[in-house]
Design a protein around this motif. Structure first.
Motif, PDB file in Angstrom:
ATOM      1  N   MET A   1       0.852  -1.169   0.000  1.00  0.00           N
ATOM      2  CA  MET A   1       0.000   0.000   0.000  1.00  0.00           C
ATOM      3  C   MET A   1       0.904   1.240   0.000  1.00  0.00           C
ATOM      4  N   LYS A   2       0.714   2.090  -0.933  1.00  0.00           N
ATOM      5  CA  LYS A   2       1.539   3.284  -1.022  1.00  0.00           C
ATOM      6  C   LYS A   2       0.800   4.463  -0.399  1.00  0.00           C
ATOM      7  N   MET A   3       1.518   5.165   0.470  1.00  0.00           N
ATOM      8  CA  MET A   3       0.961   6.368   1.092  1.00  0.00           C
ATOM      9  C   MET A   3       1.783   7.563   0.634  1.00  0.00           C
ATOM     10  N   SER A   4       1.172   8.719   0.671  1.00  0.00           N
ATOM     11  CA  SER A   4       1.887   9.934   0.289  1.00  0.00           C
ATOM     12  C   SER A   4       2.898  10.309   1.371  1.00  0.00           C
ATOM     13  N   GLY A   5       3.871  11.099   0.982  1.00  0.00           N
ATOM     14  CA  GLY A   5       4.854  11.600   1.947  1.00  0.00           C
ATOM     15  C   GLY A   5       4.207  12.469   3.004  1.00  0.00           C
ATOM     16  N   GLY A   6       3.060  13.042   2.673  1.00  0.00           N
ATOM     17  CA  GLY A   6       2.363  13.881   3.642  1.00  0.00           C
ATOM     18  C   GLY A   6       1.955  13.128   4.890  1.00  0.00           C
ATOM     19  N   VAL A   7       1.704  11.826   4.749  1.00  0.00           N
ATOM     20  CA  VAL A   7       1.333  11.016   5.914  1.00  0.00           C
ATOM     21  C   VAL A   7       2.489  11.001   6.912  1.00  0.00           C
ATOM     22  N   GLU A   8       3.700  10.804   6.415  1.00  0.00           N
ATOM     23  CA  GLU A   8       4.866  10.773   7.304  1.00  0.00           C
ATOM     24  C   GLU A   8       5.014  12.087   8.060  1.00  0.00           C
ATOM     25  N   TRP A   9       4.905  13.195   7.336  1.00  0.00           N
ATOM     26  CA  TRP A   9       5.058  14.500   7.978  1.00  0.00           C
ATOM     27  C   TRP A   9       3.943  14.752   8.981  1.00  0.00           C
ATOM     28  N   ALA A  10       2.729  14.377   8.632  1.00  0.00           N
ATOM     29  CA  ALA A  10       1.601  14.569   9.534  1.00  0.00           C
ATOM     30  C   ALA A  10       1.776  13.747  10.811  1.00  0.00           C
ATOM     31  N   LEU A  11       2.247  12.512  10.669  1.00  0.00           N
ATOM     32  CA  LEU A  11       2.477  11.675  11.849  1.00  0.00           C
ATOM     33  C   LEU A  11       3.568  12.269  12.737  1.00  0.00           C
ATOM     34  N   HIS A  12       4.653  12.730  12.130  1.00  0.00           N
ATOM     35  CA  HIS A  12       5.722  13.361  12.915  1.00  0.00           C
ATOM     36  C   HIS A  12       5.192  14.583  13.670  1.00  0.00           C
ATOM     37  N   LEU A  44      -1.269  19.885   7.684  1.00  0.00           N
ATOM     38  CA  LEU A  44      -1.925  20.360   8.904  1.00  0.00           C
ATOM     39  C   LEU A  44      -3.378  20.742   8.632  1.00  0.00           C
ATOM     40  N   GLN A  45      -3.646  21.318   7.468  1.00  0.00           N
ATOM     41  CA  GLN A  45      -5.025  21.635   7.106  1.00  0.00           C
ATOM     42  C   GLN A  45      -5.849  20.360   6.975  1.00  0.00           C
ATOM     43  N   SER A  46      -5.254  19.326   6.410  1.00  0.00           N
ATOM     44  CA  SER A  46      -5.957  18.034   6.302  1.00  0.00           C
ATOM     45  C   SER A  46      -6.260  17.472   7.686  1.00  0.00           C
ATOM     46  N   LEU A  47      -5.280  17.556   8.584  1.00  0.00           N
ATOM     47  CA  LEU A  47      -5.490  17.082   9.960  1.00  0.00           C
ATOM     48  C   LEU A  47      -6.574  17.912  10.652  1.00  0.00           C
ATOM     49  N   SER A  48      -6.584  19.201  10.376  1.00  0.00           N
ATOM     50  CA  SER A  48      -7.579  20.085  10.975  1.00  0.00           C
ATOM     51  C   SER A  48      -8.981  19.769  10.456  1.00  0.00           C
ATOM     52  N   ARG A  49      -9.110  19.589   9.142  1.00  0.00           N
ATOM     53  CA  ARG A  49     -10.415  19.242   8.554  1.00  0.00           C
ATOM     54  C   ARG A  49     -10.943  17.928   9.123  1.00  0.00           C
ATOM     55  N   ALA A  50     -10.043  17.015   9.448  1.00  0.00           N
ATOM     56  CA  ALA A  50     -10.443  15.719  10.006  1.00  0.00           C
ATOM     57  C   ALA A  50     -10.705  15.788  11.508  1.00  0.00           C
ATOM     58  N   VAL A  77      -4.827   9.453  10.905  1.00  0.00           N
ATOM     59  CA  VAL A  77      -3.932  10.386  10.210  1.00  0.00           C
ATOM     60  C   VAL A  77      -3.834  10.028   8.725  1.00  0.00           C
ATOM     61  N   VAL A  78      -3.688   8.743   8.424  1.00  0.00           N
ATOM     62  CA  VAL A  78      -3.608   8.310   7.026  1.00  0.00           C
ATOM     63  C   VAL A  78      -4.863   8.725   6.266  1.00  0.00           C
ATOM     64  N   VAL A  79      -6.017   8.484   6.844  1.00  0.00           N
ATOM     65  CA  VAL A  79      -7.277   8.836   6.180  1.00  0.00           C
ATOM     66  C   VAL A  79      -7.402  10.362   6.050  1.00  0.00           C
ATOM     67  N   ALA A  80      -6.968  11.098   7.058  1.00  0.00           N
ATOM     68  CA  ALA A  80      -7.041  12.563   6.990  1.00  0.00           C
ATOM     69  C   ALA A  80      -6.204  13.108   5.845  1.00  0.00           C
ATOM     70  N   VAL A  81      -5.028  12.551   5.649  1.00  0.00           N
ATOM     71  CA  VAL A  81      -4.105  13.081   4.640  1.00  0.00           C
ATOM     72  C   VAL A  81      -4.357  12.491   3.256  1.00  0.00           C
ATOM     73  N   ASP A  82      -4.517  11.177   3.179  1.00  0.00           N
ATOM     74  CA  ASP A  82      -4.637  10.516   1.875  1.00  0.00           C
ATOM     75  C   ASP A  82      -6.068  10.184   1.466  1.00  0.00           C
ATOM     76  N   GLY A  83      -7.014  10.328   2.382  1.00  0.00           N
ATOM     77  CA  GLY A  83      -8.403  10.043   2.059  1.00  0.00           C
ATOM     78  C   GLY A  83      -8.788   8.622   2.422  1.00  0.00           C
ATOM     79  N   PRO A  84     -10.097   8.355   2.427  1.00  0.00           N
ATOM     80  CA  PRO A  84     -10.595   7.054   2.874  1.00  0.00           C
ATOM     81  C   PRO A  84     -10.649   5.970   1.793  1.00  0.00           C
ATOM     82  N   GLN A  85     -10.377   6.334   0.555  1.00  0.00           N
ATOM     83  CA  GLN A  85     -10.534   5.373  -0.525  1.00  0.00           C
ATOM     84  C   GLN A  85      -9.569   4.193  -0.356  1.00  0.00           C
ATOM     85  N   PRO A  86     -10.001   3.010  -0.784  1.00  0.00           N
ATOM     86  CA  PRO A  86      -9.134   1.833  -0.675  1.00  0.00           C
ATOM     87  C   PRO A  86      -7.951   1.925  -1.636  1.00  0.00           C
TER      88      PRO A  86
END
Length: 156
Positions: A1-12, A44-50, A77-86
């Motif tokens: 499963m590939k996640m965007s780099g944004g997930v890593e930054w959001a988790l940090h 951060l905006q994605s995390l805020s929206r979630a 966090v993954v869903v907030a940044v990358d979305g809920p789609q499979p």
């Protein structure tokens, strides 16, 4: 499963926010992680929206977690940044080509779709089982109890 780099930054950022005594400006988080401020602001905006972080306005403003770190999962966090789609979407390839299976015979998912759905489920359950508090505890275990003291001091 590939996640965007944004997930890593959001988790940090979420892990750092567990140690923050006050809201942390996005620019300060970007500086701490040596990443573009505009790029991190999107995460951060994605995390805020979630509803995972809250933005506090004003001179002493910045971001803070909206609830205890033990209540925010890595999957959140993954869903907030990358979305809920499979990660895998079946396109019913078995119904194409010269030996296509008729649609009326395709009432259940095929073996490939079932295998990918099972993997997706296992992956999501694994991410749901780890919280931001768990990650912070692991960071402490990896680098010692003073690691968050250093982060708090740097953030001041």
């Amino acid at each position: 499963m590939k996640m965007s780099g944004g997930v890593e930054w959001a988790l940090h950022c979420c892990v750092v926010l567990t140690a923050a005594p006050a809201p942390v400006p996005a620019g300060r988080l970007a500086e701490l992680h040596d990443v573009s401020g505009s790029y991190l602001a999107k995460q951060l905006q994605s995390l805020s929206r979630a509803g995972l972080v809250h933005s506090v306005q004003g001179h002493a403003g910045g971001y803070r977690l909206t609830r205890p770190a033990g209540e925010i999962t890595v999957l959140d966090v993954v869903v907030a940044v990358d979305g809920p789609q499979p990660a895998f979407v079946c396109t019913e390839i078995r119904q194409r080509g010269p030996l296509a299976t008729p649609a009326e015979m395709c009432t259940a998912p095929c073996a490939i779709s079932r295998a990918m759905a099972a993997a997706e489920h296992a992956w999501r359950e694994a991410l749901r089982a780890v919280t931001i508090a768990d990650l912070a505890e692991s960071v402490t275990g990896d680098y010692g109890p003073a690691v968050f003291d250093g982060i708090r001091a740097w953030l001041r």
